[in-house]
Design a protein around this motif. Structure first.
Motif, mmCIF file in Angstrom:
data_model
loop_
_atom_site.group_PDB
_atom_site.id
_atom_site.type_symbol
_atom_site.label_atom_id
_atom_site.label_comp_id
_atom_site.label_asym_id
_atom_site.label_seq_id
_atom_site.Cartn_x
_atom_site.Cartn_y
_atom_site.Cartn_z
ATOM 1 N N SER A 106 67.372 40.562 40.318
ATOM 2 C CA SER A 106 66.778 39.231 40.215
ATOM 3 C C SER A 106 65.658 39.336 39.197
ATOM 4 C CB SER A 106 66.226 38.815 41.579
ATOM 5 O OG SER A 106 65.695 37.517 41.521
ATOM 6 N N HIS A 107 65.655 38.448 38.216
ATOM 7 C CA HIS A 107 64.583 38.505 37.213
ATOM 8 C C HIS A 107 63.491 37.519 37.637
ATOM 9 C CE1 HIS A 107 62.629 39.000 33.370
ATOM 10 N NE2 HIS A 107 62.545 37.691 33.272
ATOM 11 N N ASP A 108 62.400 38.041 38.152
ATOM 12 C CA ASP A 108 61.368 37.191 38.760
ATOM 13 C C ASP A 108 60.113 37.191 37.891
ATOM 14 O OD1 ASP A 108 63.248 36.943 40.724
ATOM 15 O OD2 ASP A 108 62.276 38.326 42.117
ATOM 16 N N ASP A 109 60.005 36.181 37.047
ATOM 17 C CA ASP A 109 58.847 36.095 36.152
ATOM 18 C C ASP A 109 57.552 35.983 36.936
ATOM 19 O OD1 ASP A 109 60.062 36.073 33.490
ATOM 20 O OD2 ASP A 109 61.012 34.222 34.180
ATOM 21 N N VAL A 110 56.589 36.795 36.561
ATOM 22 C CA VAL A 110 55.293 36.783 37.255
ATOM 23 C C VAL A 110 54.454 35.656 36.642
ATOM 24 C CG1 VAL A 110 53.358 38.218 37.974
ATOM 25 C CG2 VAL A 110 55.580 39.253 37.610
ATOM 26 N N GLN A 161 49.837 40.835 32.100
ATOM 27 C CA GLN A 161 50.684 41.621 31.179
ATOM 28 C C GLN A 161 52.110 41.093 31.122
ATOM 29 O OE1 GLN A 161 49.524 44.393 29.240
ATOM 30 N NE2 GLN A 161 47.746 43.274 29.919
ATOM 31 N N HIS A 162 52.444 40.203 32.019
ATOM 32 C CA HIS A 162 53.812 39.695 32.096
ATOM 33 C C HIS A 162 54.254 39.072 30.754
ATOM 34 C CE1 HIS A 162 57.332 37.665 33.322
ATOM 35 N NE2 HIS A 162 56.808 36.473 33.155
ATOM 36 N N HIS A 163 55.563 39.116 30.479
ATOM 37 C CA HIS A 163 56.040 38.685 29.156
ATOM 38 C C HIS A 163 55.987 37.183 28.929
ATOM 39 C CE1 HIS A 163 59.734 39.016 31.667
ATOM 40 N NE2 HIS A 163 59.979 37.843 31.134
ATOM 41 N N ASP A 164 55.754 36.403 29.962
ATOM 42 C CA ASP A 164 55.508 34.978 29.699
ATOM 43 C C ASP A 164 54.033 34.627 29.894
ATOM 44 O OD1 ASP A 164 57.945 33.605 28.911
ATOM 45 O OD2 ASP A 164 58.733 34.251 30.847
ATOM 46 N N ALA A 165 53.187 35.642 30.053
ATOM 47 C CA ALA A 165 51.758 35.393 30.263
ATOM 48 C C ALA A 165 51.010 35.595 28.953
ATOM 49 C CB ALA A 165 51.243 36.314 31.355
ATOM 50 N N VAL A 182 64.612 43.312 30.342
ATOM 51 C CA VAL A 182 65.758 42.493 29.989
ATOM 52 C C VAL A 182 65.363 41.163 29.370
ATOM 53 C CG1 VAL A 182 67.285 43.607 31.610
ATOM 54 C CG2 VAL A 182 65.915 41.656 32.373
ATOM 55 N N ASP A 183 64.111 40.775 29.507
ATOM 56 C CA ASP A 183 63.718 39.457 28.987
ATOM 57 C C ASP A 183 62.655 39.461 27.892
ATOM 58 O OD1 ASP A 183 63.954 36.706 28.874
ATOM 59 O OD2 ASP A 183 62.498 36.326 30.458
ATOM 60 N N PRO A 184 61.768 40.463 27.778
ATOM 61 C CA PRO A 184 60.753 40.408 26.713
ATOM 62 C C PRO A 184 61.379 40.175 25.333
ATOM 63 C CG PRO A 184 60.201 42.130 28.234
ATOM 64 C CD PRO A 184 61.572 41.639 28.636
HETATM 65 ZN ZN ZN Z 1 61.327 36.518 32.041
#
Ligand code: ZN
Length: 935
Positions: free
Chosen positions: A40-44, A403-407, A157-159
């Motif tokens: 599960s890809h759970d964006d922080v 540090q999250h890739h959507d942050a 898998v998403d950055p």
């Molecule tokens: Zn993501």
């Protein structure tokens, strides 16, 4: 946009070392070993905040509740020993773990031990090595404490692109492999076609094969195979012939065909099939049950020539290793990323610049606080120790999440960005309390210190409301002596600065650029290595403080200090040359600003510029008007202020004795009343012959050479500007055979060299449309952005020491703590009473070599100190400073009595053999130690 076609022979660019490849396409007889990776890809934080995602609030924005995913998955795993699941986001897992019963925890520990629930690691986007190490350490320490496990797999898998240094860090953390999803679509196609989806990533020039990382690029994305996303409502598998709508054979045929497509992209008969998506597996049983029906059918029919099983990346890797196929070597990084024509994800390098800066500053503050807290030596058994650690954890948590890739990328919704800033700000207040507590103990002065959070906005209550004397203590987190130039807002010209010996200091006042009722007080604070110094600012008349008034200059101008000279053109009023006086190197260099019109899509392609994607539609100068020049010709500081347009101004500063000049630009709210989105770049143009090359850093560690319009695979150029943008996190430079122009930046930005001799970085973006990658909002940057760039002109051989040391000082700013001094305690004209009773100057370390950085000194709850030493230079960057460093750990920290020390892995979750009395640190290397102090 015109489309150009280029082709560069790849073979020329693969190092000769590469193992020769004899491809053996899977024959018809081969049975495919199919690894189904449930995840599960759970964006922080992205469309919702981290807590909203965890709890399931705001379902109207996105149907996602991570706690239910973890509930459902762990139960489903408990039901069937063949099922496996991988999990990445420790920030969510840690929240869930706190909530579980001992019985459930015991069950999950068993799942982890048996490899059925596996932790792997992820996240990167415009990040800096220092922050990534902290974040990973936090996660790894949690996993070691609760489960006794070390993650061994990177799963990004998403950055939106991948930094070489990320792979180096993974190697130093003991990882075996790196799986990632997003690389340039044209490289991806080429790799698919040539079975090059797996390779050895040689990620560091300095470290060479020592940090090689086996890497796997996902075939398409991390999503379910199309048509098999049962949680999204795809057709369920019906394998009971007694019921209507029996479909298992038809579905199995489709599934098997998709698997074969993927099998054709690797050099063996193992196939990795991602099974999941964003926030999936809340209905874990729905997913597992359907997949199991498919597995049973396919595995029971040999004509499919494949065996399906639940797996994890670790199991897949092990299986690939058994087949031992040859792999080629890939160097460099994976920036920029594009997912199709006209869609270069180079906008996010510069999206939300204030969040990017704030996060960087908070990392510096957190490290400084740790060092001070360690120096103050509170005992872990005491209440004050525990209280301080509790406070520190607020920042740890906030910083880890950011540090999250959507942050940090700036690709979240606005309310989510505000949530990140709120969390950092809560962390800041808590950490400042720890700074105060530590300084108080070291000074013998109690913990009552104040801080100013808006100094770059010229706001500071401690100096503005000066009535009497304020003591200012500067802490220097860097292990070298440092001359710091503070700039404090004051409201009167009657100000005196004194050092801790009672010596009145030379100080200067400059009219404040934001508020005509204020002045900037400037002086020099000398701060010892990893120590502090105290100065006193008093409201009284003195001859030592002078007011520097502005002079309007009509013609050209020459501005110099002992190190550097700048000239401003008589005709344009703009900077037109910079001379390094010590080296006698003069460079014609102009500074201009331009704006790109954010594309809202074209008739042939709807792609708009937005949070992720930079798609310009025309380039324009900010202003053609000759800007006025106002000169403030001080001794400590010489400053030129220029208004460049209605919402853009800058100051160019020469500080006493320094060889770099600072360009501080202020971008106020960008005017879009003409209906045009705008993205603002600052551009230096020089006479350097750069042959299409420039260099930018990889996460603050190594410099990577960039080449305009060159790739190592067949390509079309659909966006000639944005596909030449890359991230700069710390520094970028241009050079020819003799001269280098270096920029050191205060935060991550986009950077390019679109013509020889020029280099630009993007400062702020205000777009009108969403770029259709999910965030659902235009990137409407309306806040004032004030950013600093430090510019250096030098010979090639002397450039690196300045670049490295300026970067280090910017990323580790002096911590400034204020304390009111009772004015009645100051005898007439003498030293405040305070100064005679307290320890006002102190250092916790002997000055270290210029190439060695003490990255962390952090107390851990078991009474040990975690210490990290980092070699600041890369291989061959400097004849002396790039050499390996030898240090004796027991001699470095003069204030600590070391009983024992042990080298450990980068995130301190495994012991490493090595001497601690003779530590050798190679170029760009970071070494981590656990130190126990004598009682
Ligand atoms: Zn993501």
């Amino acid at each position: 946009m015109a489309t150009m076609r280029f082709f560069v022979l790849l073979a020329l660019l693969i190092p000769l070392y590469a193992i020769s490849v004899h491809l053996r396409p899977p024959s018809a007889e081969d049975v495919l070993d199919v690894h189904i990776i449930a995840h599960s890809h759970d964006d922080v934080g992205w469309l919702k905040t981290v807590d909203e995602y965890y709890t399931g609030f705001n379902q109207s924005i996105q149907d996602a509740g991570v706690q239910y995913i973890l509930d459902a998955v762990t139960s489903a795993l408990e039901d069937d020993p063949d099922r496996r699941f991988i999990y990445v986001e420790i920030a969510f897992f840690e929240r869930w773990w706190r909530d579980q019963s001992e019985k459930k925890k015991a069950s999950v520990r068993r799942l982890v031990k048996e490899g059925r629930f596996e932790f792997i690691n992820g996240d990167e986007a415009t990040t800096h090595y220092s922050g990534v190490i902290d974040q990973m350490t936090l996660g790894h320490q949690f996993l070691m404490k609760e489960f006794g496990v070390r993650p061994k797999i990177g799963w990004h898998v998403d950055p939106f692109g991948h930094a070489a240094t990320q792979a180096t860090l993974f190697s130093d953390m003991g990882f075996d492999a790196f799986f990632f999803g997003r690389i340039d679509y044209q490289e991806q196609k080429w790799r698919n076609d040539t079975r090059e989806m797996e390779f050895i990533w040689r990620n560091s020039k300095s470290r060479g094969e020592k940090t090689d990382m086996w890497s796997h690029v996902l075939y398409a994305s991390y999503s379910y195979l199309p048509g098999f996303a049962w949680e999204y409502g795809d057709e369920p598998i019906q394998d009971d012939p007694r019921l209507f709508r029996y479909n298992v054979r038809a579905r199995a045929d489709v599934f098997a065909e998709l698997v074969r497509e993927r099998a054709a992209t690797v050099k063996h008969n193992r196939v990795l099939i991602p099974f999941g998506e964003d926030f999936q597996f809340e209905k874990a049983l729905l997913n597992f049950r359907n997949m199991e029906k498919l597995m049973k059918f396919i595995n029971g029919h040999p004509e499919y020539k494949m065996k399906l099983r639940y797996s994890t990346p670790s199991i897949y890797l092990q299986s690939v290793k058994e087949s031992n196929p040859p792999f080629n070597i890939r160097e460099g990084d994976f920036f920029p990323y594009a997912d199709r024509d006209h869609a270069y994800w180079t906008g996010f390098y510069s999206s939300r610049p204030t969040l990017k800066l704030y996060a960087r500053q908070m990392n510096g503050l957190a490290h400084a606080s740790d060092k001070l807290f360690a120096a103050a030596n509170f005992k872990p058994s005491t209440a004050e120790y525990r209280a301080a650690r509790e406070k520190t954890s607020v920042m740890d948590d906030a910083y880890g999440i950011v540090q999250h890739h959507d942050a940090l990328a700036g690709t979240e919704k606005l309310h989510v960005a505000e949530d990140y800033i709120l969390r950092l700000s809560m962390g800041q207040h808590k950490v400042e309390e720890v700074v105060g507590q530590s300084l108080g103990k070291l000074m013998g002065a109690g913990g009552d210190f104040g801080f100013c959070h808006s100094l770059n906005e010229s706001i500071c209550e401690h100096t503005e409301d000066l009535n009497g004397t304020v003591a200012v203590t500067f802490y220097n987190p860097v292990a070298w002596q440092r001359s710091h130039f503070p700039r404090f807002p004051v409201t009167s010209t009657d100000v005196e600065v004194m050092d801790s010996d009672g010596q009145v200091q030379k100080a200067e006042l400059f009219p404040n650029a934001d508020d005509e009722n204020k002045y900037d007080l400037v002086f020099v604070a000398d701060i010892p290595p990893m120590g502090y110094a105290t100065y006193f600012i008093s409201s009284q008349k003195t001859d030592y403080t002078s007011l520097v008034t502005g002079v309007d200059i009509e013609g050209g101008l020459k501005l110099d200090n002992s190190e550097i000279s700048l000239t401003f053109s008589d005709t344009t009023g703009r900077l037109d040359s910079a001379t390094n006086l010590r080296e006698g190197i003069e460079l014609d260099v102009t500074l201009d600003y331009l704006w790109y019109n954010s594309s809202t899509g074209t008739s042939d392609n709807r792609q708009a510029s937005g949070a992720y994607i930079f798609r310009p539609n025309g380039t324009y100068p900010i202003s053609d008007v000759r800007p006025s020049i106002t000169l403030y010709n001080g001794t400590l500081l010489k400053e030129v202020r220029q208004k460049l347009g209605p919402w853009l101004s800058h100051s160019i500063r020469l500080w006493q004795g320094t060889s770099v000049f600072e360009v501080e630009n202020t971008v106020d709210t960008i005017d879009i009343s003409d209906g045009l989105g705008k993205e603002i770049s600052m551009k230096f143009s020089s006479s350097l012959q750069t042959d299409g090359k420039w260099s930018t850093d990889s996460m603050g560690v190594e410099m990577i050479e960039r080449r305009r319009n060159v790739r190592e695979w067949p390509f079309n150029i659909t966006e000639p500007i944005s596909w030449n943008y890359v991230p700069v996190n710390e520094a970028a430079y241009l050079s020819d055979s003799s001269t280098r122009l270096t920029l050191v930046v205060d935060r991550s930005r986009g950077c390019s060299s679109l013509e020889d001799g020029s280099i630009e970085t993007m400062l702020q973006r205000r777009t009108l449309m969403d770029d259709r990658r999910g965030v659902g909002e235009p990137l409407n940057g309306t806040e004032r952005v004030r950013s600093s760039t430090y510019v250096h002109v030098s010979s090639e051989s002397t450039a690196a020491p300045t670049q490295r040391s300026v970067s280090l000082l910017i990323n580790n700013p002096a911590v400034v703590a204020f304390r009111t001094v009772d004015s009645t305690s100051i005898p007439n004209g003498g030293i405040p009473f305070f100064s005679r009773t307290k320890r006002l100057v102190w250092s916790g370390i002997r000055a270290l070599p210029q190439n060695l950085h003490v990255l962390n000194v952090r107390p851990l709850d078991d009474g040990t100190l975690l210490v990290r030493l980092h070699h600041l230079y890369e291989k061959d960057e400097h004849s002396v400073l790039s050499q390996p460093i030898s240090v004796n750990l027991t001699e470095v920290f003069s204030s600590l009595k070391i009983a024992s020390a042990q080298e450990v892995s980068l995130t301190a979750n495994a012991k490493v053999e090595g001497s601690v009395t003779n530590v050798e640190i190679g170029p760009t290397e970071t070494k981590t130690f656990l130190i126990r102090l004598k009682e």
